[in-house]
Structure formats: structure tokens, C-alpha cells
Design an enzyme around this catalytic site. Structure first.
Site, PDB file in Angstrom:
ATOM      1  N   LYS A  22      32.832  42.134  35.787  1.00 49.34           N
ATOM      2  CA  LYS A  22      33.086  41.815  37.182  1.00 49.34           C
ATOM      3  C   LYS A  22      31.854  42.021  38.059  1.00 49.34           C
ATOM      4  O   LYS A  22      31.744  41.398  39.123  1.00 49.34           O
ATOM      5  CB  LYS A  22      34.253  42.640  37.702  1.00 49.34           C
ATOM      6  CG  LYS A  22      35.604  42.241  37.092  1.00 49.34           C
ATOM      7  CD  LYS A  22      35.920  40.764  37.272  1.00 49.34           C
ATOM      8  CE  LYS A  22      37.326  40.427  36.800  1.00 49.34           C
ATOM      9  NZ  LYS A  22      37.597  38.958  36.869  1.00 49.34           N
ATOM     10  N   ASP A  33      38.922  32.806  33.077  1.00 49.39           N
ATOM     11  CA  ASP A  33      38.868  33.730  34.210  1.00 49.39           C
ATOM     12  C   ASP A  33      37.883  33.370  35.312  1.00 49.39           C
ATOM     13  O   ASP A  33      38.187  33.559  36.478  1.00 49.39           O
ATOM     14  CB  ASP A  33      38.545  35.135  33.699  1.00 49.39           C
ATOM     15  CG  ASP A  33      38.836  36.215  34.720  1.00 49.39           C
ATOM     16  OD1 ASP A  33      39.906  36.168  35.341  1.00 49.39           O
ATOM     17  OD2 ASP A  33      38.001  37.115  34.894  1.00 49.39           O
ATOM     18  N   ARG A  54      43.549  45.744  27.049  1.00 47.46           N
ATOM     19  CA  ARG A  54      42.747  44.527  27.098  1.00 47.46           C
ATOM     20  C   ARG A  54      42.172  44.183  25.727  1.00 47.46           C
ATOM     21  O   ARG A  54      42.017  45.035  24.856  1.00 47.46           O
ATOM     22  CB  ARG A  54      41.572  44.718  28.067  1.00 47.46           C
ATOM     23  CG  ARG A  54      41.978  44.893  29.512  1.00 47.46           C
ATOM     24  CD  ARG A  54      42.149  43.569  30.190  1.00 47.46           C
ATOM     25  NE  ARG A  54      42.557  43.698  31.593  1.00 47.46           N
ATOM     26  CZ  ARG A  54      42.588  42.688  32.432  1.00 47.46           C
ATOM     27  NH1 ARG A  54      42.250  41.473  32.033  1.00 47.46           N
ATOM     28  NH2 ARG A  54      42.977  42.857  33.676  1.00 47.46           N
ATOM     29  N   LYS A  68      47.379  33.355  34.317  1.00 47.89           N
ATOM     30  CA  LYS A  68      46.338  32.327  34.243  1.00 47.89           C
ATOM     31  C   LYS A  68      45.698  32.244  32.859  1.00 47.89           C
ATOM     32  O   LYS A  68      45.330  31.155  32.410  1.00 47.89           O
ATOM     33  CB  LYS A  68      45.284  32.527  35.327  1.00 47.89           C
ATOM     34  CG  LYS A  68      44.376  33.718  35.211  1.00 47.89           C
ATOM     35  CD  LYS A  68      43.379  33.733  36.365  1.00 47.89           C
ATOM     36  CE  LYS A  68      42.365  34.844  36.206  1.00 47.89           C
ATOM     37  NZ  LYS A  68      42.971  36.178  36.211  1.00 47.89           N
ATOM     38  N   THR A  69      45.572  33.376  32.164  1.00 46.47           N
ATOM     39  CA  THR A  69      45.038  33.340  30.795  1.00 46.47           C
ATOM     40  C   THR A  69      46.046  32.708  29.853  1.00 46.47           C
ATOM     41  O   THR A  69      45.726  31.833  29.050  1.00 46.47           O
ATOM     42  CB  THR A  69      44.679  34.759  30.324  1.00 46.47           C
ATOM     43  OG1 THR A  69      43.625  35.278  31.140  1.00 46.47           O
ATOM     44  CG2 THR A  69      44.224  34.752  28.879  1.00 46.47           C
ATOM     45  N   ARG A 128      39.443  49.208  36.882  1.00 47.45           N
ATOM     46  CA  ARG A 128      38.293  49.240  37.775  1.00 47.45           C
ATOM     47  C   ARG A 128      38.403  50.389  38.778  1.00 47.45           C
ATOM     48  O   ARG A 128      39.475  50.683  39.278  1.00 47.45           O
ATOM     49  CB  ARG A 128      38.161  47.914  38.531  1.00 47.45           C
ATOM     50  CG  ARG A 128      37.748  46.733  37.674  1.00 47.45           C
ATOM     51  CD  ARG A 128      37.568  45.478  38.503  1.00 47.45           C
ATOM     52  NE  ARG A 128      38.775  45.126  39.243  1.00 47.45           N
ATOM     53  CZ  ARG A 128      38.984  45.360  40.518  1.00 47.45           C
ATOM     54  NH1 ARG A 128      38.044  45.961  41.240  1.00 47.45           N
ATOM     55  NH2 ARG A 128      40.114  45.015  41.107  1.00 47.45           N
ATOM     56  N   HIS A 185      37.766  32.542  40.867  1.00 44.76           N
ATOM     57  CA  HIS A 185      38.452  33.467  39.973  1.00 44.76           C
ATOM     58  C   HIS A 185      39.687  32.740  39.452  1.00 44.76           C
ATOM     59  O   HIS A 185      40.765  32.825  40.018  1.00 44.76           O
ATOM     60  CB  HIS A 185      38.853  34.741  40.722  1.00 44.76           C
ATOM     61  CG  HIS A 185      39.438  35.794  39.834  1.00 44.76           C
ATOM     62  ND1 HIS A 185      40.423  36.660  40.232  1.00 44.76           N
ATOM     63  CD2 HIS A 185      39.168  36.121  38.547  1.00 44.76           C
ATOM     64  CE1 HIS A 185      40.738  37.478  39.245  1.00 44.76           C
ATOM     65  NE2 HIS A 185      39.992  37.160  38.202  1.00 44.76           N
ATOM     66  N   SER A 239      45.504  39.192  38.308  1.00 47.35           N
ATOM     67  CA  SER A 239      45.870  39.763  37.013  1.00 47.35           C
ATOM     68  C   SER A 239      47.389  39.868  36.885  1.00 47.35           C
ATOM     69  O   SER A 239      48.073  40.331  37.801  1.00 47.35           O
ATOM     70  CB  SER A 239      45.245  41.157  36.870  1.00 47.35           C
ATOM     71  OG  SER A 239      45.612  41.756  35.664  1.00 47.35           O
TER      72      SER A 239
END
Length: 530
Positions: free
Chosen positions: A199, A255, A321, A240-241, A58, A218, A236
Site C-alpha cells: 500500500k 486490486d 491473507r 472485488k477479488t 495496517r 483501488h 476490503s
């Protein structure tokens, strides 16, 4: 060309004199366009790999919100939510129209929000077919009837080839990501990184939902075999994923979620997982998506002859990704919804080696750590980083939170109180020392701790108070060595741990000064002590 589209044309978004308009192409058709126009490469077993050039993440400093009467008093303006004047936005919008004239564009009409009560009709207009496939993967598809009647309430126009004028006032560079809430429009130019699309819509939902009393988050979510829902907050790289993609649980999403009076609902229809160093053994469910038709691999290295992917190769970026529809996850719910959570886990990858691997939080501590949003960047992940650096991102998603952090924290507090939710902190980072001297906590141990939290195994296990942060640490957890749970005891020199712990505690205290006068006395008292 597809004829599946609504009568709400692109002229409503200020676009005119376009060439071909490809409406709502399905995945095979978009594949054909990607290959025909050499936007990407077909890899072994069917995924497409694409490369985003200079922007592999980003462009945080190039993100703006238009400051006008409806947003002037609502937005938490500052280094994250930078203002742009309506006049400068109109200049960019005009440049966008001129740039796209005589060009082909791709359109996806879809939704954000699995809850029928709160879903937002959106439209993604892109120059690249692969970015339209990304939108198709990441957002929720409507029925043919819904598409034919689609009127978007928010639209994103993506033109990676459009560079703003170097003299354009108000910009930091020739790249721009600008949201106009009054016009319900996002303009993205000068970057191909698809995460900006995802996002931008998340930021929109984080503006809309809290105004309706819905807590936007989030974080990832899944459902136990007993039907209980769990939430994982984390930045990130904290897991969490990975941790939500458990073969024994039902995935809601990886997410972005909302939490209303009926429970949890996914804001998306797909996943956008980090791929670097992904292990088939440790993360089989996510790994399998790298072998599926429809998956987009972003900046992942491949063997040019065999077309096999190399997930260990960070030549292009550490931030590799994969975008794939949630249907690629066999144990994911297609409804995208679950009940009210019984457990919330806050994830932190602490590279200083200070935080305990597992700790139970009081409500006040949960609010404190939610507002802090702590993890750590490690050496080598970004240019110029040679030692661990703290990363405090309020609400575990500061770049995507346009309202004041206290708005989100208040909603969390209300939900915790109303539904009697237990909250835990899990450190997926280092023990026995910081990055470079200690060891990263094995994912098998982290999974064991998560399972113990979710199945209630820790209910009757005694807790010890950790001295620097006041955290309540279990003295035992099944399938985890007891000596690991007391972080100080894992260091060869406990006095060095004390020095590092005081240093990190000081960083927390310094960061939290911004909430003095806003957070309650109870929350302020829930932080570390020196």
C-alpha cells in the site's frame, strides 16, 4: 549470494556497514532463507505460512507523509494524511541506518505499473526474506538486463524489528510508516504486516499518476470473452477479488490499476487476497493458490502435524491473507493491460440490509457513490464493534489517496464521459434485514447479477426507482429471484426497513457534507433524499 543487481548501491539510500546483501534472490532461494532463519513454516503442497505478531493489519494511525515544499500544497492533509517534519524523518532515517548496520538485508529491484509508459522502477529493502518474497510476488519483475541497469525512482526500507523511541516527536507509537516524496523513500518500522509495503507503493502511484492525467484506482479489472474490459471498485470484504477472478474471463488484476489514454493497466504483478472462510466450491481459482509453491499465507492457521491450512480458523485474525504472483491465476493476462472499460461496478457490503442487490447509476450517482466509498463493518470483525457500522472511504481507498479526493473524482468523470461507460452498484451484503437478522446475499446470485451487467442482458429490462437513494433497480435479472431485487419487500416488516433506510440515508448525507463547495450541484443532488 546473487550477483544480479545494478551498480546503484544501498549507500544511495543512506545505508552503510551492512552485513550480507542478498540481491534479487529468486523464489526457491528466498524459500531457503525463510526456512533457515525460521521466519515461516512450509505447509502442505508448498505455500509458506508466516505470522506477523501484534500487527495483523495496517497501522493506519502510524502512517505519515513528510511535509516539505513539494508536498505542502499538494497533499490533502488531515486524519489520513498526517504530516511529519523533515527533521523528524531524518531522525528516523538515521535510526534505521544504525539498526541495520551489521545486519543481513534482502533487496528486490522491480516495477510498479504494467504500462511501459507509466511504470515506476522501485526497490524493496527488507530485514526478512519472506517480506522480500512478498515484494517479488506483488510487484512486476524486470528482465536480467533491466535489473542490471536498475535505478529505483522510489525505495521502501522495511525493518520490523526497529521500534521508534517512545519519545520520538510526531509519532503516535513506536510503529511508523513514513513516505518522503522529496527523497523518494518510504521507511517502515515496528510492524511485520506486509500489506504496508504494497500500500505504500500504491499511495506513491496515487500521487504520481494523477499528475500525469492518469486515473489511479483501488479496484480490480478483468476482460470479457468479447474483449471488453470491466472494473470493480470496492473496499476490503466487498468481493472485488472474488468477482474479478472469474474462470470465464481474463483477469487483469485484483486490486490496483491505472487508466490512461490507451486503457487499463495493472499496477502490480501479484494478488493479495483475503483468505478467511475461503470456499473451494465458491472460489476455486483463488483457493487453488493456497496449494501452490511461492504463495505466502499470512496469519493463516495450520495443523502443526499435517501442515494442512485451515482457512476457516480466525484465531490470529479475521484478516488472513495470501500473497501470490498473478501467474498463479491460469486465466490472468501476463501483459497486465486491457482496453477502455465498458462497465464499472461499485461494490458495497451493506450490513444494514438497505441497499438493493443491483442498481444502475447515472453519471452523477456514480460520482456521488465513488466519493462516498461506502461499505459497512459488521459485528465481531473488530474489537468493540457490536452492531453494523458505516465505513465511508472516499474513492474506495481513502487511506491510500494522498491528493484531494476531487482530483480522482474529476478524472473518473472525464473517463466516464469520454468512453460512455455504464456504471452499476452491486450490494454483496445483507437483505431481508440487517446483519444478525437478514441473510447475506449468496455469491451465486451476485455472480449472476455481475454476468447480466457485463453481457448486456439487462439492457431492455424495465427499471424501478428506489425511493430513498433514487437508484434505478431492474425488475428482473436472470438466475436471481425477482423478489430479491426490491430490498424493502424482503423484510418481514417493511416499516422497519423504512426506518433503517432513512438512518443509512442520513449517514450518507452527513458524510457528504465534506464535499459541499467542491462537488458540482449535479453530484450533490445525486445523493439520497430524506
Amino acid at each position: 549470494m546473487s550477483t544480479l543487481h545494478s551498480s546503484y548501491g544501498l549507500e544511495n539510500h543512506g545505508l552503510s556497514n551492512l552485513n550480507n546483501i542478498y540481491w534479487n534472490l529468486n523464489t526457491p532461494a528466498l524459500y531457503e532463507h525463510v526456512i533457515r532463519h525460521r521466519e515461516g513454516v512450509l505447509t502442505h503442497l508448498g505455500p509458506i505460512v508466516v505470522y506477523t505478531g501484534a500487527h495483523t493489519g495496517r497501522a493506519a494511525h502510524d502512517k505519515f507523509i513528510v511535509q516539505e515544499s513539494s508536498t505542502e500544497k499538494e497533499i490533502c492533509w488531515g486524519k489520513v494524511n498526517r504530516p511529519m517534519s523533515p527533521q523528524n524523518f531524518e531522525t528516523l532515517h538515521h535510526q534505521m541506518n544504525l539498526h541495520l548496520q551489521t545486519q543481513d538485508v534482502y533487496v528486490q529491484d522491480c516495477f510498479s505499473g504494467a504500462s511501459p509508459k507509466h511504470r515506476l522502477p522501485i526497490r524493496i529493502i527488507s530485514q526478512y526474506a519472506w517480506q522480500n518474497l512478498f515484494a517479488r510476488n506483488m510487484f512486476i519483475q524486470g528482465t536480467a538486463e533491466e535489473v542490471s541497469q536498475h535505478i529505483p525512482e522510489f525505495t521502501v526500507i522495511v525493518a520490523p524489528k526497529l521500534l521508534a523511541s517512545s519519545t520520538q516527536p510526531g509519532l503516535q507509537s513506536q510503529t511508523f510508516i513514513v513516505t518522503n516524496f522529496a527523497k523518494k523513500l518510504v521507511l517502515i518500522g515496528g510492524t511485520s504486516y506486509a500489506g504496508e509495503i504494497k500500500k505504500s507503493i500504491f499511495s506513491v502511484m496515487n500521487y504520481i499518476l494523477p499528475k500525469k492525467g492518469v486515473f489511479s484506482m483501488h479496484g480490480s479489472a478483468n476482460i470479457n470473452t468479447d474483449g471488453k474490459t470491466n472494473i470493480f471498485f470496492g473496499l476490503s470484504g466487498t468481493g472485488k477479488t472474488t468477482l474479478s477472478a472469474d474462470p470465464l474471463k481474463t483477469l487483469i488484476g485484483d486490486d490496483e490499476h491505472g487508466w490512461d489514454e490507451e486503457g487499463i493497466f495493472n499496477l502490480e504483478g501479484g494478488c493479495y487476497a483475503k483468505m478467511i472462510n475461503l470456499s473451494e466450491k465458491e472460489e476455486p481459482i483463488i483457493y487453488e493458490t493456497t496449494r501452490r509453491f511461492g504463495t505466502i499465507l499470512e496469519n493463516v492457521a495450520i495443523d502443526s502435524k499435517t501442515r494442512h491450512v485451515d482457512l476457516m480458523d480466525s484465531t490470529f485474525t479475521e484478516n488472513t491473507r495470501a500473497s501470490y504472483p498473478i501467474s498463479h491465476i491460469s486465466n490472468a493476462t501476463r501483459k497486465g493491460m486491457g482496453g477502455h472499460p465498458k462497465n464499472i461496478i461499485l461494490l458495497s457490503a451493506d450490513a444494514f440490509g438497505v441497499l438493493p442487490p443491483l442498481a444502475k447509476l447515472t453519471k452523477a450517482q456514480a460520482m456521488y457513490h465513488f466519493l462516498s466509498g461506502y461499505t459497512a463493518k459488521v459485528a465481531g470483525t473488530e474489537k468493540g464493534i457490536t452492531e453494523p457500522q458505516p465505513n465511508f472511504s472516499t474513492c474506495y481507498g481513502e487511506p491510500f489517496m494522498p491528493l484531494h479526493p476531487q482530483r480522482y473524482a474529476e478524472l473518473l468523470g472525464e473517463k466516464l464521459e469520454e468512453h460512455n461507460v455504464e456504471t452499476w452498484l452491486i450490494n454483496t451484503g445483507w437483505i431481508g434485514g440487517g446483519y444478525g437478522t437478514g441473510q447475506r446475499i449468496k455469491i451465486s446470485y451476485t455472480r449472476a447479477m455481475v454476468n447480466a451487467v457485463l453481457d448486456g442482458t439487462l439492457k431492455d429490462i424495465p427499471l424501478e426507482t428506489e425511493p430513498f437513494f433514487g437508484l434505478q433497480v431492474p425488475i428482473h435479472c436472470p438466475d436471481v429471484p425477482d423478489e430479491m431485487l426490491n430490498t424493502r419487500n424482503t423484510w418481514l416488516n417493511p416499516e422497519e426497513y423504512d426506518i433503517q433506510a432513512k438512518k443509512l440515508a442520513g449517514m450518507f448525507i452527513e458524510n457528504f457534507k465534506q464535499y459541499i463547495g467542491q462537488a458540482t450541484a449535479e453530484i450533490l443532488a445525486a445523493g439520497p433524499k430524506l
